[in-house]
Enzyme design. Structure first.
Site, PDB file in Angstrom:
ATOM      1  N   ASP A  99      39.275  39.683  39.327  1.00 27.00           N
ATOM      2  CA  ASP A  99      40.840  39.468  39.018  1.00 27.00           C
ATOM      3  C   ASP A  99      41.435  39.186  37.242  1.00 27.00           C
ATOM      4  O   ASP A  99      40.458  39.654  36.099  1.00 27.00           O
ATOM      5  CB  ASP A  99      40.411  38.055  38.862  1.00 27.00           C
ATOM      6  CG  ASP A  99      40.658  37.086  40.628  1.00 27.00           C
ATOM      7  OD1 ASP A  99      40.631  38.260  41.113  1.00 27.00           O
ATOM      8  OD2 ASP A  99      40.519  35.514  39.872  1.00 27.00           O
ATOM      9  N   HIS A 251      35.503  40.296  37.812  1.00 30.46           N
ATOM     10  CA  HIS A 251      36.196  40.270  36.956  1.00 30.46           C
ATOM     11  C   HIS A 251      36.809  41.416  36.026  1.00 30.46           C
ATOM     12  O   HIS A 251      35.677  41.793  35.799  1.00 30.46           O
ATOM     13  CB  HIS A 251      36.893  38.847  35.480  1.00 30.46           C
ATOM     14  CG  HIS A 251      36.727  37.178  35.843  1.00 30.46           C
ATOM     15  ND1 HIS A 251      35.560  36.772  36.617  1.00 30.46           N
ATOM     16  CD2 HIS A 251      37.645  36.935  36.357  1.00 30.46           C
ATOM     17  CE1 HIS A 251      36.427  35.694  37.486  1.00 30.46           C
ATOM     18  NE2 HIS A 251      37.298  35.309  36.909  1.00 30.46           N
TER      19      HIS A 251
END
Length: 730
Positions: A99, A251
């Site tokens: 993400d 991430h």
């Protein structure tokens, strides 16, 4: 300061264009609107929201509206708006998801680790990051990875209005299209997690996004790498407990992801050795490929969005650089001007006991070019004849239609009146030069009064044979009201401080038409006063400098003149001044490469005028727009602080300038208000003048309206002009 001059006989301008261009205002408006829109879009996308840790928006509300088979189903949710169904990951399969990217530092490192381990993953991209790093999106797609949407500005979609959510999704999709030429349907709402965390608000979001064609992808296992708990902890959080397939959350942006990169390098071989396989989200749940080539319409819109936002980024960067440069230049100018003013004062104080040389006592010819000056010519002439220095006064009536010449003759004073057909101010001055009896000549406008000592004071520098002209100190007499105060401040702070600097630097560009003294011989050597520009006083002064004559400033030679009493009149006057100054600068541009006195004018005076009277005003509209941008999207306290610092700097300059001129500082309270009306008017004047000059148009002469502020001078000493009731109530 440039004074107006009369429009010549129309026959003499029959071939001259008289149409003022209007297209530039349209261009300026388009520029302002475009820049404002770009900054508004840039500010919204970069400063309204931001990437923050996932736990910030983790509070969960009621979830009774969420279907049970969704709350306890698989992490991939489709058709939420009609007949929702979910899909689970295949056993012993990992769908790696990243993400908040792409990030120029960490995304390439993660891609390198994935390539070495022959693993494909799914990247949920933030639109603003896509705009900033489109090459990374193309690399992700080219290396066989899957991409999804993670919002355009990374907001909590549940806190946005439905229309704003649609905008977020559309902008995100267009950003991907503009960067990589593909569309994609997987969506991971920012701050989402597992199925059981979906509440009623989140379910509303999922239904709206599904209606727009998106498939929601949640997670089943969070590595919590956003907390940077350490490499070992991230590996432990990612390690499966059993054979169940997982969608693993990691991430590749949003902070320092070095631990993520390190953990990934260990985790992938370890899980592969344990019999687990890795796949993209669509492969992991058995859904059709969600990424497709974009249509031509979407490509055009996406490319336009990318360029618009990147253009906004460049605009913000450029404006930031220009603002810092302008701020530094303004501070440097203030330091130099104040230091020069202090040195100028010290030199003049020393000279009180040691004047320019032998006292100048020879008579002086005073030339008053007059065109429809009946309102103030009587006061002007009386003040000149009241001088404590021997003078002859020559009034050249330039075809007046209001009886100016008749009025002067009716006064019964020893004044020589010369009448001529209207031919313009330069012609009137040249007529006066031809008729002058003496070598020293003072030129004064018909709306100006002298103090008794003015003439004697202004001619004393001519004791130095190298001095060819002397600039006096023009003072505003009608300084009542805001507009009068602002012009009074400008005359004292702007014009007079600059003149002290020019005097020291020996590059005086303008002897004002309201009060200037000249050697007649020097003017005749130049061929008299040129009519090539509208700023005949600036043109004449520059020509004298280039001819090797020294031009000085005598601050104690004061003259009181009327200033425009309306914004419209002020516009016409300053437009004429600025346009004429541009003409004179262009005419004398050769001084930039000359030596001696001409070189000083070119490399000091002309460059100073170019920087602070042309370029800085041209930058001002963008600075104003950027200041509003800063108030809305940046730190308003910082912006206000910078503005207050700028105003304080101006106040300090103003206070010192008023002290040098012996003025009371009271009017300085209105200085901060100048920033909201007067400053805008002045830079619009520069823009208008520059476009007029570039278009090759000839500016039409417009005479300034006279208000009779100096009438009282006919019955009193000119030196008391500032205290006249008529002057303070205009």
């Amino acid at each position: 300061m440039t004074t107006p001059h009369r429009h010549k006989d129309s026959r003499r301008h029959g071939r001259t264009r008289q149409i003022t261009p209007r297209t530039h205002w349209l261009l300026l408006s388009v520029f302002a609107v475009t820049l404002s829109a770009a900054l508004l879009l840039q500010g919204y996308t970069h400063h309204m929201f931001g990437i923050t840790p996932d736990e910030v928006n983790s509070a969960q509300g009621p979830s009774d509206a969420v279907p049970a088979h969704v709350a306890h189903g698989g992490p991939v949710i489709a058709n939420a708006h009609t007949s929702p169904h979910t899909a689970r990951v295949k056993p012993r399969t990992f769908a790696l998801t990243f993400d908040d990217g792409p990030d120029p530092t960490w995304t390439p490192r993660i891609l390198d680790v994935l390539r070495r381990n022959h693993v494909h993953a799914t990247f949920f991209l933030v639109g603003t990051q896509v705009i900033n790093h489109p090459e990374l999106v193309r690399r992700i797609v080219a290396e066989g990875h899957q991409i999804g949407i993670h919002g355009f500005t990374h907001p909590d979609l549940g806190k946005l209005a439905p229309r704003q959510r649609s905008l977020e999704l559309r902008e995100s999709q267009l950003a991907v299209v503009g960067a990589a030429g593909v569309t994609t349907s997987p969506l991971r709402p920012p701050y989402s997690s597992q199925n059981r965390a979906v509440d009623n608000t989140g379910w509303t979001v999922l239904k709206q996004t599904a209606k727009a064609g998106y498939t929601t992808v949640l997670t089943t296992q969070d590595t919590e790498d956003w907390q940077r708990p350490g490499v070992s902890r991230i590996i432990a959080n990612a390690t499966p407990r059993g054979d169940r397939g997982q969608i693993l959350l990691m991430h590749d942006a949003g902070g320092d992801r070095s631990q993520t990169v390190a953990a990934l390098g260990t985790l992938l071989p370890q899980l592969k050795a344990g019999g687990h396989r890795f796949a993209t989200v669509s492969d992991a749940v058995g859904m059709a490929e969600p990424v497709h080539a974009a249509g031509i319409g979407d490509r055009v819109q996406g490319t336009a969005l990318v360029w618009a936002l990147r253009g906004g980024d460049w605009a913000v960067w450029l404006l930031g650089v220009l603002m810092y440069a302008a701020g530094a230049a303004s501070v440097l100018r203030a330091i130099v001007v104040l230091a020069a003013a202090r040195r100028h004062r010290r030199l003049r104080n020393r000279r009180r006991g040691r004047p320019w040389g032998q006292a100048v006592t020879e008579p002086v010819s005073i030339i008053v070019p007059a065109y429809n000056e009946s309102a103030g010519i009587g006061a002007a002439v009386r003040s000149l004849l009241a001088s404590d220095h021997p003078v002859e006064v020559i009034v050249v009536d330039d075809g007046s239609t209001d009886g100016t010449a008749d009025l002067v003759e009716s006064l019964g004073l020893p004044v020589r009146v010369i009448r001529q057909q209207n031919a313009g101010k330069p012609a009137a001055l040249n007529t006066g030069l031809t008729a002058a009896s003496y070598e020293l000549v003072v030129m004064v406008d018909g709306d100006t009064v002298f103090e008794p000592t003015t003439v004697q004071t202004i001619v004393q520098p001519f004791a130095d044979p190298g001095v060819g002209a002397v600039s006096g100190n023009a003072k505003v007499v009608n300084r009542g009201g805001l507009l009068g105060r602002w012009q009074h401040i400008e005359y004292v702070v702007g014009f007079n401080l600059d003149r002290r600097l020019f005097d020291l630097a020996q590059c005086m560009p303008t002897v004002p038409g309201a009060i200037g003294a000249f050697r007649r011989r020097a003017l005749l050597e130049l061929g008299g006063v040129s009519e090539a520009t509208l700023a005949e006083d600036t043109d004449l002064t520059m020509a004298l400098c280039r001819a090797g004559w020294r031009v000085v400033y005598e601050e104690h030679a004061r003259a009181w003149t009327e200033a425009p009493a309306s914004l419209n009149a002020l516009w016409r006057q300053r437009y004429r001044w600025c346009y004429g100054t541009l003409q004179a600068m262009w005419k004398h541009r050769g001084a930039l490469v000359q030596r001696g006195a001409a070189g000083k004018l070119g490399r000091r005076g002309l460059l100073y005028l170019l920087l602070f009277q042309v370029l800085m005003p041209l930058l001002a509209p963008a600075v104003d727009i950027f200041a509003l941008y800063g108030l809305v999207f940046l730190d308003p306290v910082r912006i206000v602080g910078l503005w207050l610092a700028f105003v304080l700097l101006q106040l300090l300059m103003g206070r010192y300038a008023f002290r040098l001129d012996g003025e009371r500082p009271g009017p300085l309270w209105s200085l901060q208000l100048q920033q909201f009306v007067y400053r805008q008017l002045m830079y619009l004047v520069v823009i208008q003048s520059l476009f007029t000059a570039v278009a090759g148009s000839r500016l039409r002469w417009q005479r300034m309206e006279r208000y009779g502020s100096l009438r009282a001078a006919a019955a009193t000493e000119p030196a008391t002009a500032p205290a006249m009731p008529a002057a303070d109530t205009t």
